[in-house]
Motif scaffolding. Structure first.
Motif, PDB file in Angstrom:
ATOM      1  N   PRO A   1       0.199  24.105  12.288  1.00 25.86           N
ATOM      2  CA  PRO A   1       0.399  23.493  10.965  1.00 25.86           C
ATOM      3  C   PRO A   1       1.380  22.322  11.021  1.00 25.86           C
ATOM      4  CG  PRO A   1       0.405  25.871  10.783  1.00 25.86           C
ATOM      5  CD  PRO A   1       0.399  25.561  12.257  1.00 25.86           C
ATOM      6  N   LEU A   2       1.051  21.280  10.285  1.00 28.91           N
ATOM      7  CA  LEU A   2       1.876  20.074  10.232  1.00 28.91           C
ATOM      8  C   LEU A   2       2.591  19.997   8.890  1.00 28.91           C
ATOM      9  CD1 LEU A   2      -0.751  17.578  11.684  1.00 28.91           C
ATOM     10  CD2 LEU A   2       1.091  18.730  12.942  1.00 28.91           C
ATOM     11  N   ARG A   3       3.713  19.299   8.882  1.00 29.40           N
ATOM     12  CA  ARG A   3       4.502  19.116   7.665  1.00 29.40           C
ATOM     13  C   ARG A   3       4.292  17.715   7.093  1.00 29.40           C
ATOM     14  NH1 ARG A   3       5.420  24.140   5.943  1.00 29.40           N
ATOM     15  NH2 ARG A   3       6.254  25.455   7.614  1.00 29.40           N
ATOM     16  N   GLY A   4       4.909  17.493   5.953  1.00 31.49           N
ATOM     17  CA  GLY A   4       4.714  16.231   5.252  1.00 31.49           C
ATOM     18  C   GLY A   4       5.132  15.017   6.055  1.00 31.49           C
ATOM     19  N   TRP A   5       6.240  15.135   6.821  1.00 29.17           N
ATOM     20  CA  TRP A   5       6.688  13.968   7.587  1.00 29.17           C
ATOM     21  C   TRP A   5       5.718  13.636   8.715  1.00 29.17           C
ATOM     22  CZ3 TRP A   5       9.471  18.619   7.570  1.00 29.17           C
ATOM     23  CH2 TRP A   5       9.516  19.333   8.769  1.00 29.17           C
ATOM     24  N   HIS A   6       4.984  14.639   9.210  1.00 30.07           N
ATOM     25  CA  HIS A   6       3.940  14.337  10.192  1.00 30.07           C
ATOM     26  C   HIS A   6       2.790  13.580   9.522  1.00 30.07           C
ATOM     27  CE1 HIS A   6       5.646  18.258  11.886  1.00 30.07           C
ATOM     28  NE2 HIS A   6       5.997  17.335  12.760  1.00 30.07           N
ATOM     29  N   ALA A   7       2.366  14.070   8.347  1.00 29.02           N
ATOM     30  CA  ALA A   7       1.251  13.436   7.634  1.00 29.02           C
ATOM     31  C   ALA A   7       1.590  11.998   7.268  1.00 29.02           C
ATOM     32  CB  ALA A   7       0.903  14.234   6.384  1.00 29.02           C
ATOM     33  N   GLN A   8       2.839  11.754   6.869  1.00 27.33           N
ATOM     34  CA  GLN A   8       3.222  10.400   6.487  1.00 27.33           C
ATOM     35  C   GLN A   8       3.120   9.441   7.670  1.00 27.33           C
ATOM     36  OE1 GLN A   8       6.899  10.148   4.309  1.00 27.33           O
ATOM     37  NE2 GLN A   8       6.256  11.615   2.761  1.00 27.33           N
ATOM     38  N   GLN A   9       3.490   9.900   8.854  1.00 28.49           N
ATOM     39  CA  GLN A   9       3.394   9.042  10.035  1.00 28.49           C
ATOM     40  C   GLN A   9       1.937   8.752  10.396  1.00 28.49           C
ATOM     41  OE1 GLN A   9       6.481   9.617  13.202  1.00 28.49           O
ATOM     42  NE2 GLN A   9       6.740  11.604  12.201  1.00 28.49           N
ATOM     43  N   ILE A  10       1.089   9.758  10.261  1.00 28.90           N
ATOM     44  CA  ILE A  10      -0.333   9.549  10.558  1.00 28.90           C
ATOM     45  C   ILE A  10      -0.924   8.530   9.594  1.00 28.90           C
ATOM     46  CG2 ILE A  10      -2.591  10.667  10.756  1.00 28.90           C
ATOM     47  CD1 ILE A  10      -1.048  13.307  11.279  1.00 28.90           C
ATOM     48  N   ARG A  11      -0.549   8.614   8.314  1.00 30.82           N
ATOM     49  CA  ARG A  11      -1.054   7.641   7.332  1.00 30.82           C
ATOM     50  C   ARG A  11      -0.694   6.216   7.720  1.00 30.82           C
ATOM     51  NH1 ARG A  11       1.759  10.613   2.339  1.00 30.82           N
ATOM     52  NH2 ARG A  11       0.799  12.669   2.575  1.00 30.82           N
TER      53      ARG A  11
ATOM     54  N   PRO B   1      -1.407  -5.973  -9.301  1.00 26.31           N
ATOM     55  CA  PRO B   1      -2.075  -7.018  -8.522  1.00 26.31           C
ATOM     56  C   PRO B   1      -1.653  -7.049  -7.053  1.00 26.31           C
ATOM     57  CG  PRO B   1      -1.306  -7.881 -10.628  1.00 26.31           C
ATOM     58  CD  PRO B   1      -0.727  -6.516 -10.501  1.00 26.31           C
ATOM     59  N   ARG B   2      -0.404  -6.630  -6.767  1.00 28.18           N
ATOM     60  CA  ARG B   2       0.082  -6.670  -5.388  1.00 28.18           C
ATOM     61  C   ARG B   2       0.369  -5.281  -4.827  1.00 28.18           C
ATOM     62  NH1 ARG B   2       3.812 -11.961  -4.384  1.00 28.18           N
ATOM     63  NH2 ARG B   2       2.794 -11.707  -2.358  1.00 28.18           N
ATOM     64  N   ARG B   3      -0.222  -4.258  -5.477  1.00 31.67           N
ATOM     65  CA  ARG B   3       0.085  -2.887  -5.034  1.00 31.67           C
ATOM     66  C   ARG B   3      -1.127  -1.990  -5.229  1.00 31.67           C
ATOM     67  NH1 ARG B   3       4.575  -2.677  -7.223  1.00 31.67           N
ATOM     68  NH2 ARG B   3       5.650  -3.207  -5.280  1.00 31.67           N
ATOM     69  N   THR B   4      -1.463  -1.205  -4.197  1.00 27.98           N
ATOM     70  CA  THR B   4      -2.601  -0.301  -4.222  1.00 27.98           C
ATOM     71  C   THR B   4      -2.156   1.092  -3.793  1.00 27.98           C
ATOM     72  OG1 THR B   4      -4.129  -2.109  -3.651  1.00 27.98           O
ATOM     73  CG2 THR B   4      -4.915   0.145  -3.290  1.00 27.98           C
ATOM     74  N   ILE B   5      -2.620   2.110  -4.521  1.00 27.83           N
ATOM     75  CA  ILE B   5      -2.365   3.489  -4.135  1.00 27.83           C
ATOM     76  C   ILE B   5      -3.533   3.958  -3.268  1.00 27.83           C
ATOM     77  CG2 ILE B   5      -1.772   5.803  -4.933  1.00 27.83           C
ATOM     78  CD1 ILE B   5       0.166   3.526  -5.804  1.00 27.83           C
ATOM     79  N   VAL B   6      -3.242   4.468  -2.091  1.00 28.80           N
ATOM     80  CA  VAL B   6      -4.267   4.876  -1.136  1.00 28.80           C
ATOM     81  C   VAL B   6      -4.159   6.379  -0.897  1.00 28.80           C
ATOM     82  CG1 VAL B   6      -5.197   4.572   1.188  1.00 28.80           C
ATOM     83  CG2 VAL B   6      -4.169   2.618  -0.013  1.00 28.80           C
ATOM     84  N   SER B   7      -5.267   7.085  -1.078  1.00 28.70           N
ATOM     85  CA  SER B   7      -5.309   8.513  -0.781  1.00 28.70           C
ATOM     86  C   SER B   7      -5.519   8.726   0.711  1.00 28.70           C
ATOM     87  CB  SER B   7      -6.437   9.188  -1.558  1.00 28.70           C
ATOM     88  OG  SER B   7      -6.627  10.521  -1.115  1.00 28.70           O
TER      89      SER B   7
ATOM     90  N   TYR C   1       0.847  -1.187   0.000  1.00 26.58           N
ATOM     91  CA  TYR C   1       0.000   0.000   0.000  1.00 26.58           C
ATOM     92  C   TYR C   1       0.887   1.242   0.000  1.00 26.58           C
ATOM     93  CZ  TYR C   1      -3.530  -3.387   1.461  1.00 26.58           C
ATOM     94  OH  TYR C   1      -4.361  -4.488   1.537  1.00 26.58           O
ATOM     95  N   ILE C   2       0.741   2.071  -1.041  1.00 26.47           N
ATOM     96  CA  ILE C   2       1.461   3.342  -1.101  1.00 26.47           C
ATOM     97  C   ILE C   2       0.493   4.435  -0.686  1.00 26.47           C
ATOM     98  CG2 ILE C   2       2.774   4.948  -2.533  1.00 26.47           C
ATOM     99  CD1 ILE C   2       3.610   2.658  -4.281  1.00 26.47           C
ATOM    100  N   LEU C   3       0.839   5.172   0.360  1.00 24.68           N
ATOM    101  CA  LEU C   3      -0.056   6.125   0.997  1.00 24.68           C
ATOM    102  C   LEU C   3       0.376   7.542   0.631  1.00 24.68           C
ATOM    103  CD1 LEU C   3       0.155   4.439   4.536  1.00 24.68           C
ATOM    104  CD2 LEU C   3      -1.261   3.741   2.585  1.00 24.68           C
ATOM    105  N   VAL C   4      -0.494   8.268  -0.088  1.00 27.58           N
ATOM    106  CA  VAL C   4      -0.128   9.587  -0.593  1.00 27.58           C
ATOM    107  C   VAL C   4      -1.268  10.572  -0.371  1.00 27.58           C
ATOM    108  CG1 VAL C   4       1.446   8.654  -2.338  1.00 27.58           C
ATOM    109  CG2 VAL C   4      -0.969   9.056  -2.920  1.00 27.58           C
ATOM    110  N   GLU C   5      -0.973  11.862  -0.526  1.00 23.67           N
ATOM    111  CA  GLU C   5      -2.031  12.861  -0.444  1.00 23.67           C
ATOM    112  C   GLU C   5      -2.816  12.875  -1.755  1.00 23.67           C
ATOM    113  OE1 GLU C   5      -1.338  17.081  -0.668  1.00 23.67           O
ATOM    114  OE2 GLU C   5       0.827  16.747  -0.768  1.00 23.67           O
TER     115      GLU C   5
END
Length: 292
Positions: free
Chosen positions: A89-99, A52-58, A35-39
């Motif tokens: 305000p949060l930065r990208g590295w914060h958002a990535q951890q929450i995901r 088949p073995r990979r999903t992009i998740v918003s 699972y690739i987790l992106v904005e």
């Protein structure tokens, strides 16, 4: 054992993430899905990596509606900032951890295997080998946080606040790495525990401070709340990581020396994006590694 591999990424790391995906497809075995987790604005760019073995998740499928990203005016819109009514305000590295933490409530798996975008696998590996007699190997360097590591102590303190534990702990263990596993049932129990302890939605509680380290929060929960149940601590880092520009010369020869320092028990390498080595050279050397 069923493994959900998770990678939180963003558009600037797309090329590195693509190489990481290629290496997983080549070397990772067993029962896994990635699972690739992106904005939201990055979903289209990452879609070609799906399969088949990979999903992009918003992240809109993972975050509460009151936490969203916007162009950062301080960077003239080149970067993003995450805003909510409940935090600074949060930065990208914060958002990535929450995901990564949020994914635990959205998947059916035994283990969450967190692999960063700048990691490249170099030899075959089955994540099921992280399980021994029903226990999962948890990365931990005992006493690895020294007094001088002020940022780590801030992470430990915030973890303690979320978990109802003391702000400081002695010895202070280091749980952080770029290729680590979490028990999925423990990750879900962790989120439930934060909500019970703080009386708030776990995301709202988490972002009450920007001193966020999801690895530290998970590690303290597993060790100090669960008493280590279901886990087998290990200081064996599966990924040989180049964290700092000063460690090796920023030349092809320096990268070759780094690759030669790969230990026989390590299955991946990682080069931080701010260390200036061409991705083409990382790929060439990583895929030429001969297992020892």
């Amino acid at each position: 054992m069923k493994t959900a591999v998770m990678t939180a990424s963003w558009s600037a790391d797309l090329e590195r993430c693509s190489l990481m995906c290629e290496s997983l497809d080549r070397f990772l075995s067993g029962d896994w899905h990635h699972y690739i987790l992106v904005e939201p604005r990055d979903v289209a760019a990452f879609k070609p990596l799906e399969g088949p073995r990979r999903t992009i998740v918003s992240e809109t499928d993972l975050f509460p509606r009151w936490l969203r990203s916007f162009p950062d005016p301080s960077s003239f819109g080149r970067r993003r900032v995450w805003l909510s009514p409940f935090s600074v305000p949060l930065r990208g590295w914060h958002a990535q951890q929450i995901r990564r933490l949020a994914l635990a409530r959205h998947i059916d798996a035994d283990m969450l295997l967190s692999i960063d975008s700048d990691v490249v696998m170099v030899c075959p590996y089955d994540p099921a080998s992280m399980w021994v007699d029903g226990k999962m190997r948890m990365f931990r360097i005992d006493g690895g946080v020294s007094e001088a590591m002020s940022e780590h102590h801030a992470w430990l303190a915030h973890a303690g606040h979320l978990l109802g534990l003391p702000a400081t702990v002695t010895p202070a263990h280091d749980y952080i790495n770029t290729f680590i596993g979490w028990r999925a049932d423990t990750a879900r129990a962790l989120l439930d525990h934060i909500e019970k302890t703080t009386g708030r939605n776990w995301v709202r509680a988490l972002i009450s401070s920007r001193a966020i380290s999801e690895c530290t929060i998970y590690g303290r929960f597993a060790d100090e709340v669960l008493g280590g149940e279901g886990h087998a601590p290990s200081d064996q880092a599966l990924c040989h990581m180049l964290w700092f520009r000063e460690t090796y010369p920023e030349t092809i020869e320096g990268l070759e020396i780094f690759m030669r320092d790969l230990r026989p028990d390590q299955v991946a390498v990682g080069v931080q994006s701010f260390v200036h080595h061409p991705i083409s050279e990382i790929r060439r050397l990583a895929f030429s590694v001969t297992p020892q």
